[in-house]
Design a protein around this motif. Structure first.
Motif, PDB file in Angstrom:
ATOM      1  N   LEU A 239       0.845  -1.194   0.000  1.00 42.75           N
ATOM      2  CA  LEU A 239       0.000   0.000   0.000  1.00 42.75           C
ATOM      3  C   LEU A 239       0.879   1.241   0.000  1.00 42.75           C
ATOM      4  O   LEU A 239       1.834   1.341   0.768  1.00 42.75           O
ATOM      5  N   ASP A 240       0.536   2.185  -0.889  1.00 42.38           N
ATOM      6  CA  ASP A 240       1.247   3.456  -0.997  1.00 42.38           C
ATOM      7  C   ASP A 240       0.221   4.579  -0.831  1.00 42.38           C
ATOM      8  O   ASP A 240      -0.657   4.768  -1.675  1.00 42.38           O
ATOM      9  N   VAL A 241       0.334   5.316   0.279  1.00 39.96           N
ATOM     10  CA  VAL A 241      -0.573   6.433   0.561  1.00 39.96           C
ATOM     11  C   VAL A 241       0.231   7.723   0.724  1.00 39.96           C
ATOM     12  O   VAL A 241      -0.089   8.562   1.567  1.00 39.96           O
ATOM     13  N   SER A 242       1.255   7.888  -0.085  1.00 36.53           N
ATOM     14  CA  SER A 242       2.108   9.073   0.016  1.00 36.53           C
ATOM     15  C   SER A 242       1.318  10.329  -0.324  1.00 36.53           C
ATOM     16  O   SER A 242       0.504  10.346  -1.256  1.00 36.53           O
ATOM     17  N   GLY A 243       1.570  11.389   0.431  1.00 41.51           N
ATOM     18  CA  GLY A 243       0.949  12.666   0.140  1.00 41.51           C
ATOM     19  C   GLY A 243      -0.494  12.792   0.537  1.00 41.51           C
ATOM     20  O   GLY A 243      -1.139  13.785   0.181  1.00 41.51           O
ATOM     21  N   THR A 244      -1.048  11.847   1.244  1.00 43.86           N
ATOM     22  CA  THR A 244      -2.444  11.940   1.679  1.00 43.86           C
ATOM     23  C   THR A 244      -2.525  12.635   3.035  1.00 43.86           C
ATOM     24  O   THR A 244      -1.573  12.656   3.804  1.00 43.86           O
ATOM     25  N   SER A 245      -3.691  13.178   3.320  1.00 39.17           N
ATOM     26  CA  SER A 245      -3.874  13.915   4.576  1.00 39.17           C
ATOM     27  C   SER A 245      -5.167  13.570   5.307  1.00 39.17           C
ATOM     28  O   SER A 245      -5.332  13.950   6.465  1.00 39.17           O
ATOM     29  N   LYS A 246      -6.094  12.848   4.665  1.00 35.39           N
ATOM     30  CA  LYS A 246      -7.379  12.544   5.277  1.00 35.39           C
ATOM     31  C   LYS A 246      -7.471  11.111   5.786  1.00 35.39           C
ATOM     32  O   LYS A 246      -8.521  10.704   6.282  1.00 35.39           O
ATOM     33  N   MET A 247      -6.400  10.343   5.646  1.00 33.76           N
ATOM     34  CA  MET A 247      -6.382   8.971   6.141  1.00 33.76           C
ATOM     35  C   MET A 247      -5.729   8.954   7.514  1.00 33.76           C
ATOM     36  O   MET A 247      -4.591   9.412   7.676  1.00 33.76           O
ATOM     37  N   THR A 248      -6.418   8.411   8.465  1.00 38.14           N
ATOM     38  CA  THR A 248      -5.949   8.426   9.850  1.00 38.14           C
ATOM     39  C   THR A 248      -5.476   7.036  10.262  1.00 38.14           C
ATOM     40  O   THR A 248      -5.611   6.041   9.520  1.00 38.14           O
ATOM     41  N   LEU A 249      -4.940   6.993  11.467  1.00 40.72           N
ATOM     42  CA  LEU A 249      -4.458   5.721  11.999  1.00 40.72           C
ATOM     43  C   LEU A 249      -5.608   4.746  12.227  1.00 40.72           C
ATOM     44  O   LEU A 249      -5.440   3.526  12.057  1.00 40.72           O
ATOM     45  N   GLY A 250      -6.786   5.250  12.578  1.00 39.89           N
ATOM     46  CA  GLY A 250      -7.919   4.360  12.797  1.00 39.89           C
ATOM     47  C   GLY A 250      -8.328   3.604  11.554  1.00 39.89           C
ATOM     48  O   GLY A 250      -8.759   2.448  11.626  1.00 39.89           O
ATOM     49  N   GLY A 251      -8.212   4.213  10.372  1.00 35.98           N
ATOM     50  CA  GLY A 251      -8.568   3.515   9.139  1.00 35.98           C
ATOM     51  C   GLY A 251      -7.471   2.632   8.607  1.00 35.98           C
ATOM     52  O   GLY A 251      -7.745   1.628   7.922  1.00 35.98           O
ATOM     53  N   MET A 252      -6.209   2.955   8.891  1.00 38.62           N
ATOM     54  CA  MET A 252      -5.093   2.184   8.355  1.00 38.62           C
ATOM     55  C   MET A 252      -4.645   1.060   9.271  1.00 38.62           C
ATOM     56  O   MET A 252      -3.998   0.114   8.815  1.00 38.62           O
ATOM     57  N   LYS A 253      -4.942   1.153  10.552  1.00 40.83           N
ATOM     58  CA  LYS A 253      -4.458   0.154  11.495  1.00 40.83           C
ATOM     59  C   LYS A 253      -4.917  -1.258  11.166  1.00 40.83           C
ATOM     60  O   LYS A 253      -4.121  -2.214  11.255  1.00 40.83           O
ATOM     61  N   PRO A 254      -6.201  -1.502  10.774  1.00 41.44           N
ATOM     62  CA  PRO A 254      -6.592  -2.879  10.422  1.00 41.44           C
ATOM     63  C   PRO A 254      -5.804  -3.465   9.258  1.00 41.44           C
ATOM     64  O   PRO A 254      -5.619  -4.685   9.190  1.00 41.44           O
ATOM     65  N   LEU A 255      -5.335  -2.610   8.340  1.00 42.28           N
ATOM     66  CA  LEU A 255      -4.564  -3.115   7.207  1.00 42.28           C
ATOM     67  C   LEU A 255      -3.128  -3.461   7.583  1.00 42.28           C
ATOM     68  O   LEU A 255      -2.462  -4.199   6.852  1.00 42.28           O
ATOM     69  N   SER A 256      -2.622  -2.912   8.655  1.00 40.94           N
ATOM     70  CA  SER A 256      -1.218  -3.134   9.019  1.00 40.94           C
ATOM     71  C   SER A 256      -0.922  -4.586   9.368  1.00 40.94           C
ATOM     72  O   SER A 256       0.237  -5.009   9.336  1.00 40.94           O
ATOM     73  N   GLU A 257      -1.948  -5.365   9.704  1.00 44.62           N
ATOM     74  CA  GLU A 257      -1.715  -6.754  10.078  1.00 44.62           C
ATOM     75  C   GLU A 257      -1.292  -7.608   8.903  1.00 44.62           C
ATOM     76  O   GLU A 257      -0.676  -8.654   9.097  1.00 44.62           O
ATOM     77  N   ARG A 258      -1.627  -7.193   7.680  1.00 42.88           N
ATOM     78  CA  ARG A 258      -1.290  -7.995   6.502  1.00 42.88           C
ATOM     79  C   ARG A 258      -0.289  -7.324   5.573  1.00 42.88           C
ATOM     80  O   ARG A 258       0.216  -7.966   4.648  1.00 42.88           O
ATOM     81  N   LEU A 259       0.022  -6.045   5.775  1.00 40.25           N
ATOM     82  CA  LEU A 259       0.911  -5.321   4.862  1.00 40.25           C
ATOM     83  C   LEU A 259       2.361  -5.742   5.070  1.00 40.25           C
ATOM     84  O   LEU A 259       2.831  -5.862   6.197  1.00 40.25           O
ATOM     85  N   THR A 260       3.065  -5.909   3.951  1.00 39.97           N
ATOM     86  CA  THR A 260       4.515  -6.146   3.965  1.00 39.97           C
ATOM     87  C   THR A 260       5.289  -5.036   3.269  1.00 39.97           C
ATOM     88  O   THR A 260       6.506  -4.950   3.428  1.00 39.97           O
ATOM     89  N   ASN A 261       4.599  -4.210   2.498  1.00 37.47           N
ATOM     90  CA  ASN A 261       5.230  -3.098   1.783  1.00 37.47           C
ATOM     91  C   ASN A 261       4.399  -1.851   2.066  1.00 37.47           C
ATOM     92  O   ASN A 261       3.237  -1.761   1.649  1.00 37.47           O
ATOM     93  N   LEU A 262       4.981  -0.893   2.772  1.00 45.97           N
ATOM     94  CA  LEU A 262       4.252   0.304   3.190  1.00 45.97           C
ATOM     95  C   LEU A 262       5.046   1.542   2.823  1.00 45.97           C
ATOM     96  O   LEU A 262       6.230   1.648   3.138  1.00 45.97           O
ATOM     97  N   THR A 263       4.377   2.500   2.149  1.00 46.88           N
ATOM     98  CA  THR A 263       4.989   3.761   1.754  1.00 46.88           C
ATOM     99  C   THR A 263       4.176   4.895   2.343  1.00 46.88           C
ATOM    100  O   THR A 263       2.987   5.069   2.012  1.00 46.88           O
ATOM    101  N   LEU A 264       4.826   5.685   3.206  1.00 46.91           N
ATOM    102  CA  LEU A 264       4.176   6.802   3.895  1.00 46.91           C
ATOM    103  C   LEU A 264       4.915   8.111   3.629  1.00 46.91           C
ATOM    104  O   LEU A 264       5.032   8.958   4.511  1.00 46.91           O
TER     105      LEU A 264
END
Length: 659
Positions: A239-264
């Motif tokens: 998942l690549d969410v570079s440059g975003t500002s409306k995505m919070t930790l509450g919405g991204m936290k459930p995805l962190s359990e399966r992500l292996t490639n993260l771009t912030l």
């Protein structure tokens, strides 16, 4: 009696003595003559045709008899019957039969050619989907590649394009869309996704097997899209969410359990604390690739807890230009908790304050146990560059030769960037454990490497890695437009030309080199050298500096020889346009063309001014002569033809005349 209108024994009536042959009509007379000639020299009508048909029939009968004689006595086959039937057919029937046979043979040949020809539309849909899947799963090009927009890969735009080719391809795409929508790039500028678009693709099942998704710079996306992705995309790992500002930790936290490639990269929240909580909350031990670049609000707590959250799966770590305060990098703890790191990018880390190592490895060789990154291939620890009103400046760096030795211990680094680091040539000679034998690219402007002593250190024969480095090193950047190589002279350039066998790109901008040393370098490395950056080298002649704007070594050598008045061959002026464009410098080439055009305009202007002065002198002489010869007439000014100026290709010719 023949078939014509006249009989063979018919005689023409006797002509009257008064009118002679005028009694018979002329047409009848001609027809009689033709008939008599036919009887004398030719056979009757149809005789030759009948004889030909009889011969064909007799030949067919003989062929049928011969065919029957070669078979057993009790055999009466279809072949004999066909032969007998052929013997009885007429010429018209035979022609029709041959026509039918030729048409059948042509149709069979067309079918064979169609079966032998590879037609993508005739392939089974399963095979066609596999081919499309291989193309659609290719990731998008590197974001730093300027050709990204023209050569973008992935499901977008591959799937819409292949679905528009033909009906067969469209049906193949519709038969199994989940197999094609696996790598999707919807970054802003290429696409403008919204929450409704993401929800629609997830709801209809097209993204059920989605593995990689890029949503860079999509400022309108919110946590609603993240919740839909978490619900309908169980295979999402990148998942690549570079440059975003409306995505919070509450919405991204459930995805962190399966992500292996993260771009912030460049993520922003309402406050610096929220930004740090977002980045820190997404760290897991499953990450293999983590990029947190250009996040200025990154605090020391994130770096301090980095080695606690990431594990041995981490391969790529990018913290370039992140943090606005002085950062302490726990390099030893990172080596122990993340021993499999292959890429470490720390250019500009810590902002204007820089970063240092904890425990301290600066100033002396680290005496403790160093596990090292044995798989490390790329290491970028260069200082940040900031432009200002008078040019560019480098931020302070606490990376010296001893820190470099600690970070590269037991590693075969291939790509090293230490631009602006506090590395001196004296310290380089005093570190016996420093290993640089596998280097392919070295960027070391404003360091000890960017000097004659540093170049001699790279080419030293007493080092254990001297032989391997001479074969592997291809790119050497010792000076740039904002970091000149002031300490490099002809001595260092001669060392490079004699020791680096595979040198392809050399940057010594602002160095103190001359035309002779540069010519020796080009002569020694003509087969491999592709680009030479000598911008701002005041020791070079003006013509050589102008030719060096494009970076072509052969053009530089041709300019050097022209400057000395030597003859230049066609090989010296050839342009290697078919070679690799990896080291091309388009901006400098455009600047070189602009400078050449401006100089041609100035030269043509000077020539025109000289011609104008000559015209004035000739006009004055002509006026004096005319006054002496014709006192009563008006003075006339004769303007002689202007001498043609030298031809200037592409220049604006300015000619001034006096009236």
């Amino acid at each position: 009696r023949c078939r014509c209108n006249f009989r063979a024994d018919e005689r023409a009536p006797a002509a009257s003595a008064s009118r002679g042959h005028q009694d018979r009509p002329r047409r009848s007379r001609v027809r009689l003559r033709r008939h008599l000639l036919r009887l004398r020299h030719h056979e009757p009508h149809g005789t030759a045709r009948r004889r030909t048909k009889e011969a064909q029939r007799e030949g067919a009968v003989l062929e049928a008899q011969q065919l029957a004689s070669n078979r057993p006595r009790d055999w009466v086959g279809q072949g004999a019957m066909d032969a007998l039937e052929l013997a009885e057919e007429t010429m018209a029937q035979r022609a029709a039969r041959l026509k039918r046979e030729r048409a059948a043979a042509s149709r069979e040949e067309a079918r064979a050619m169609k079966r032998a020809r590879l037609d993508w539309a005739d392939l089974p849909s399963e095979i066609l989907v596999l081919v499309m899947q291989m193309v659609a799963e290719m990731p998008a090009d590197d974001t730093e590649d300027p050709r990204r927009e023209a050569h973008r890969l992935g499901a977008v735009p591959t799937v819409p394009r292949v679905a528009s080719v033909c009906r067969g391809w469209r049906h193949a795409v519709a038969s199994d869309p989940r197999a094609l929508w696996r790598v999707v790039d919807l970054s802003y500028g290429w696409a403008r996704p919204s929450d409704a678009i993401v929800r629609r693709y997830c709801a209809n099942g097209d993204w059920a097997r989605l593995t990689a998704l890029t949503l860079a710079d999509c400022a309108v996306l919110t946590d609603a899209s993240l919740r839909v992705l978490h619900q309908h995309c169980p295979e999402l790992v990148s998942l690549d969410v570079s440059g975003t500002s409306k995505m919070t930790l509450g919405g991204m936290k459930p995805l962190s359990e399966r992500l292996t490639n993260l771009t912030l990269d460049r993520v922003k929240q309402r406050s610096m604390g929220a930004t740090n909580r977002l980045v820190s909350g997404m760290l897991t031990d499953k990450l293999t690739r983590l990029s947190v670049a250009d996040v200025t609000g990154l605090d020391r707590g994130f770096i301090r807890n980095l080695h606690k959250c990431c594990g041995s799966a981490l391969r790529h770590l990018n913290l370039s230009h992140s943090g606005m305060h002085h950062q302490n990098l726990p390099w030893l703890e990172l080596q122990r908790s993340c021993p499999n790191v292959e890429t470490l990018l720390l250019n500009g880390f810590g902002g204007a304050s820089g970063w240092s190592t904890v425990p301290n490895a600066q100033g002396a060789a680290f005496a403790g146990d160093v596990p090292g990154w044995q798989n490390l291939k790329t290491l970028h620890v260069g200082a940040a560059t900031y432009p200002h009103s008078t040019g560019h400046s480098l931020t302070p760096s606490y990376v010296d030769a001893f820190v470099l030795d600690a970070l590269t211990r037991y590693a075969d680094v291939e790509d090293l960037d230490v631009t602006g680091c506090a590395i001196s040539a004296v310290h380089l000679w005093g570190i016996p454990s420093l290993w640089l034998g596998a280097l392919r690219c070295l960027r070391a402007a404003k360091t000890g490497f960017a000097s004659d002593e540093g170049i001699e250190f790279l080419a030293a024969r007493d080092r254990p890695w001297a032989t391997s480095l001479a074969r592997s090193l291809e790119t050497v950047e010792l000076g740039t437009s904002h970091a000149n190589a002031n300490d490099v002279s002809d001595r260092g350039l001669d060392v490079l030309s004699h020791n680096l066998a595979n040198l392809r790109a050399l940057g010594v901008a602002g160095s103190d080199i001359t035309d002779d040393a540069l010519e020796r370098l080009v002569d020694a490395r003509r087969e491999t050298l592709r680009v030479v950056d000598v911008l701002g080298c005041r020791g070079l002649s003006r013509a050589v500096r102008q030719a060096a704007h494009g970076g072509e070594p052969l053009q530089i050598r041709a300019a050097i020889r022209k400057e000395r008045g030597e003859t230049v061959s066609d090989d010296d002026e050839e342009n290697d346009d078919d070679e690799e464009e990896e080291y091309s410098i388009p901006r400098r080439r455009a600047a070189a063309r602009a400078v050449d055009r401006f100089e041609e305009i100035l030269d043509s202007d000077d020539d025109a001014n000289e011609n104008w002065i000559d015209e004035e002198e000739n006009d004055d002489e002509g006026e004096e002569n005319e006054d002496e010869e014709h006192d009563d007439e008006e003075d006339a000014i004769s303007v002689p033809p202007v001498a043609p100026a030298p031809a200037q290709t592409g220049a604006l010719k300015i000619v001034m005349r006096r009236r």
